[in-house]
Design an enzyme around this catalytic site. Structure first.
Site, PDB file in Angstrom:
ATOM      1  N   TYR A  51      61.360  23.459   4.168  1.00 36.09           N
ATOM      2  CA  TYR A  51      61.344  23.725   2.734  1.00 36.09           C
ATOM      3  C   TYR A  51      62.758  24.047   2.260  1.00 36.09           C
ATOM      4  O   TYR A  51      63.519  24.731   2.957  1.00 36.09           O
ATOM      5  CB  TYR A  51      60.412  24.896   2.435  1.00 36.09           C
ATOM      6  CG  TYR A  51      60.314  25.256   0.978  1.00 36.09           C
ATOM      7  CD1 TYR A  51      59.750  24.382   0.052  1.00 36.09           C
ATOM      8  CD2 TYR A  51      60.765  26.495   0.512  1.00 36.09           C
ATOM      9  CE1 TYR A  51      59.641  24.720  -1.285  1.00 36.09           C
ATOM     10  CE2 TYR A  51      60.663  26.843  -0.820  1.00 36.09           C
ATOM     11  CZ  TYR A  51      60.105  25.950  -1.717  1.00 36.09           C
ATOM     12  OH  TYR A  51      60.012  26.291  -3.049  1.00 36.09           O
ATOM     13  N   ASP A  65      68.260  33.533  -9.390  1.00 32.98           N
ATOM     14  CA  ASP A  65      67.326  32.421  -9.538  1.00 32.98           C
ATOM     15  C   ASP A  65      66.762  32.401 -10.954  1.00 32.98           C
ATOM     16  O   ASP A  65      65.594  32.719 -11.189  1.00 32.98           O
ATOM     17  CB  ASP A  65      66.210  32.573  -8.498  1.00 32.98           C
ATOM     18  CG  ASP A  65      65.210  31.423  -8.522  1.00 32.98           C
ATOM     19  OD1 ASP A  65      65.580  30.330  -8.992  1.00 32.98           O
ATOM     20  OD2 ASP A  65      64.065  31.631  -8.074  1.00 32.98           O
ATOM     21  N   ASP A  92      62.244  22.455  -3.938  1.00 38.54           N
ATOM     22  CA  ASP A  92      61.951  23.158  -5.184  1.00 38.54           C
ATOM     23  C   ASP A  92      62.785  22.534  -6.297  1.00 38.54           C
ATOM     24  O   ASP A  92      64.007  22.643  -6.302  1.00 38.54           O
ATOM     25  CB  ASP A  92      62.315  24.635  -4.978  1.00 38.54           C
ATOM     26  CG  ASP A  92      62.096  25.494  -6.205  1.00 38.54           C
ATOM     27  OD1 ASP A  92      61.725  24.968  -7.262  1.00 38.54           O
ATOM     28  OD2 ASP A  92      62.311  26.720  -6.091  1.00 38.54           O
ATOM     29  N   ASP A  94      62.333  23.304  -9.561  1.00 38.49           N
ATOM     30  CA  ASP A  94      62.209  24.171 -10.733  1.00 38.49           C
ATOM     31  C   ASP A  94      61.312  23.526 -11.798  1.00 38.49           C
ATOM     32  O   ASP A  94      60.217  23.086 -11.494  1.00 38.49           O
ATOM     33  CB  ASP A  94      63.594  24.521 -11.284  1.00 38.49           C
ATOM     34  CG  ASP A  94      64.330  25.539 -10.417  1.00 38.49           C
ATOM     35  OD1 ASP A  94      63.708  26.084  -9.491  1.00 38.49           O
ATOM     36  OD2 ASP A  94      65.527  25.778 -10.666  1.00 38.49           O
ATOM     37  N   HIS A 119      58.336  20.108  -5.861  1.00 39.14           N
ATOM     38  CA  HIS A 119      57.383  20.766  -6.754  1.00 39.14           C
ATOM     39  C   HIS A 119      58.042  21.087  -8.084  1.00 39.14           C
ATOM     40  O   HIS A 119      59.230  21.413  -8.162  1.00 39.14           O
ATOM     41  CB  HIS A 119      56.722  21.989  -6.120  1.00 39.14           C
ATOM     42  CG  HIS A 119      57.603  23.146  -5.781  1.00 39.14           C
ATOM     43  ND1 HIS A 119      58.092  24.014  -6.710  1.00 39.14           N
ATOM     44  CD2 HIS A 119      58.034  23.606  -4.579  1.00 39.14           C
ATOM     45  CE1 HIS A 119      58.793  24.959  -6.116  1.00 39.14           C
ATOM     46  NE2 HIS A 119      58.795  24.732  -4.822  1.00 39.14           N
ATOM     47  N   GLU A 121      57.289  23.280 -11.750  1.00 41.56           N
ATOM     48  CA  GLU A 121      56.523  24.449 -12.180  1.00 41.56           C
ATOM     49  C   GLU A 121      56.298  24.439 -13.679  1.00 41.56           C
ATOM     50  O   GLU A 121      56.974  23.726 -14.433  1.00 41.56           O
ATOM     51  CB  GLU A 121      57.245  25.727 -11.754  1.00 41.56           C
ATOM     52  CG  GLU A 121      58.604  25.907 -12.373  1.00 41.56           C
ATOM     53  CD  GLU A 121      59.472  26.864 -11.559  1.00 41.56           C
ATOM     54  OE1 GLU A 121      59.960  27.846 -12.153  1.00 41.56           O
ATOM     55  OE2 GLU A 121      59.686  26.630 -10.361  1.00 41.56           O
ATOM     56  N   CYS A 129      62.606  33.691 -11.217  1.00 35.97           N
ATOM     57  CA  CYS A 129      61.993  33.800  -9.903  1.00 35.97           C
ATOM     58  C   CYS A 129      60.505  34.088 -10.053  1.00 35.97           C
ATOM     59  O   CYS A 129      60.099  34.924 -10.871  1.00 35.97           O
ATOM     60  CB  CYS A 129      62.661  34.911  -9.091  1.00 35.97           C
ATOM     61  SG  CYS A 129      61.826  35.284  -7.531  1.00 35.97           S
ATOM     62  N   ARG A 164      53.352  23.437  -9.427  1.00 34.63           N
ATOM     63  CA  ARG A 164      53.297  24.890  -9.242  1.00 34.63           C
ATOM     64  C   ARG A 164      52.890  25.552 -10.552  1.00 34.63           C
ATOM     65  O   ARG A 164      53.417  25.219 -11.617  1.00 34.63           O
ATOM     66  CB  ARG A 164      54.672  25.399  -8.800  1.00 34.63           C
ATOM     67  CG  ARG A 164      54.823  26.912  -8.893  1.00 34.63           C
ATOM     68  CD  ARG A 164      56.176  27.366  -8.391  1.00 34.63           C
ATOM     69  NE  ARG A 164      56.659  28.518  -9.144  1.00 34.63           N
ATOM     70  CZ  ARG A 164      57.788  29.164  -8.878  1.00 34.63           C
ATOM     71  NH1 ARG A 164      58.559  28.768  -7.888  1.00 34.63           N
ATOM     72  NH2 ARG A 164      58.158  30.201  -9.627  1.00 34.63           N
ATOM     73  N   GLU A 194      51.410  30.292  -7.369  1.00 36.59           N
ATOM     74  CA  GLU A 194      52.474  31.280  -7.180  1.00 36.59           C
ATOM     75  C   GLU A 194      52.009  32.700  -7.504  1.00 36.59           C
ATOM     76  O   GLU A 194      51.258  32.928  -8.458  1.00 36.59           O
ATOM     77  CB  GLU A 194      53.672  30.914  -8.063  1.00 36.59           C
ATOM     78  CG  GLU A 194      54.842  31.892  -8.008  1.00 36.59           C
ATOM     79  CD  GLU A 194      55.528  31.953  -6.647  1.00 36.59           C
ATOM     80  OE1 GLU A 194      54.829  32.245  -5.658  1.00 36.59           O
ATOM     81  OE2 GLU A 194      56.753  31.739  -6.578  1.00 36.59           O
ATOM     82  N   ASN A 216      52.594  30.420  -0.893  1.00 37.27           N
ATOM     83  CA  ASN A 216      53.961  30.907  -0.763  1.00 37.27           C
ATOM     84  C   ASN A 216      53.939  32.294  -0.118  1.00 37.27           C
ATOM     85  O   ASN A 216      53.500  33.257  -0.731  1.00 37.27           O
ATOM     86  CB  ASN A 216      54.634  30.980  -2.135  1.00 37.27           C
ATOM     87  CG  ASN A 216      56.052  31.507  -2.071  1.00 37.27           C
ATOM     88  OD1 ASN A 216      56.633  31.633  -0.995  1.00 37.27           O
ATOM     89  ND2 ASN A 216      56.620  31.817  -3.224  1.00 37.27           N
TER      90      ASN A 216
END
Length: 304
Positions: A51, A65, A92, A94, A119, A121, A129, A164, A194, A216
């Site tokens: 990952y 983040d 990731d 975002d 992914h 989100e 974050c 996500r 998440e 996660n």
């Protein structure tokens, strides 16, 4: 020479393996790699995938983040990691780095980087974050457009697009479940739930939808640290440990630096270090030496 300078497995085959793993009934464990060398270690130990965390890419650049990194920075680090491992790499992405068209371009760039999946989100852009308070999510319809754009842009049908949701802590679990049903209908191959808190909450998601699910297990966040066998029993298909290796490395680095500062020498730290011989083994120095000898094993004759 096979697998020396780069992975022996093609990006297409890694994507096939990732999809097969998600459908296998065995949970796919993907520790985070903060650099390519860690990815080689993850493979050697026997995990199913690697990952690449957006939080880790940010931290590596000494940034929080909060959506400050760019597509170029994230995909570049992903490409460096994916090229050295035979394991599938999930990255990731975002919010897709902008509007739905940006999400579509993100898919093409990440695909070209040799990565097995990404992914996206449903947070507003710029994001936060996932285990911090104060997050906000876009309307379901906006996330559906983001996902449809990503799915449309995909050229390799085996490239995994994961959706996500950060809605559980904002709108509640029932609302988050309704969201992910819409995300699956929009074409998401995998759902990332998440910041759930307990085993019971993970079980509620599994009971509600049939799409493969990713958990996660990040430290110091909102989720209970549930063992992989338990997640597998619940019916989760994948689990990530996004920041674990960076936290381990940074803790050790800080302890060591403070001792050098205080004592003026690293001599008391040697038993806490990876030995040079182990590093060379991981880097396959011997293989490079053999390859070099094969290539340059010739003599020049005459006086030309």
């Amino acid at each position: 020479m096979t697998g020396l300078l780069a992975a022996a497995t093609s990006a297409a085959d890694k994507r096939i393996a990732f999809r097969a793993g998600l459908a296998s009934g065995t949970i796919q464990r993907l520790p985070g790699a903060f650099n390519p060398l860690v990815a080689k270690l993850i493979q050697e130990i026997g995990f199913e995938g690697v990952y690449v965390s957006g939080a880790v890419v940010s931290a590596d650049l000494a940034l929080p983040d909060i959506g400050l990194t760019t597509l170029t920075e994230v995909s570049g680090r992903g490409q460096q990691i994916a090229r050295v491992t035979d394991l599938p790499v999930l990255i990731d992405a975002d919010t897709g780095f902008g509007e739905p068209m940006n999400a579509a371009r993100t898919v093409t760039i990440v695909e070209d980087a040799g990565i097995a999946g990404l992914h996206l989100e449903d947070q507003v852009n710029p994001k936060r974050c996932g285990h911090l308070d104060g997050k906000a999510v876009v309307p379901t319809g906006e996330m559906v457009r983001r996902l449809r754009a990503a799915v449309t842009a995909r050229r390799d049908p085996n490239f995994v697009i994961c959706a996500r949701t950060d809605a559980a802590g904002i709108e509640g679990i029932d609302a988050a479940i309704e969201r992910v049903k819409a995300y699956a209908e929009a074409g998401a191959d995998l759902i990332f739930t998440e910041a759930l808190h307990t085993v019971a909450e993970f079980e509620r998601f599994r009971a509600a939808i049939s799409t493969p699910l990713l958990a996660n297990m990040t430290e110091f966040g909102k989720s209970e640290l549930i063992p992989a066998p338990t997640l597998e029993r619940i019916g989760y298909n994948a689990v990530i440990y996004p920041v674990t290796t960076l936290r381990l490395a940074m803790f050790a680095a800080e302890v060591g630096l403070r001792e050098i500062f205080a004592e003026g020498t690293q001599s008391g730290l040697l038993d806490k270090m990876q030995h040079r011989s182990r590093l060379y083994e991981l880097l396959r120095y011997e293989g490079y030496s053999e390859f070099d000898s094969e290539i340059f094993d010739f003599t020049l004759e005459g006086d030309r």
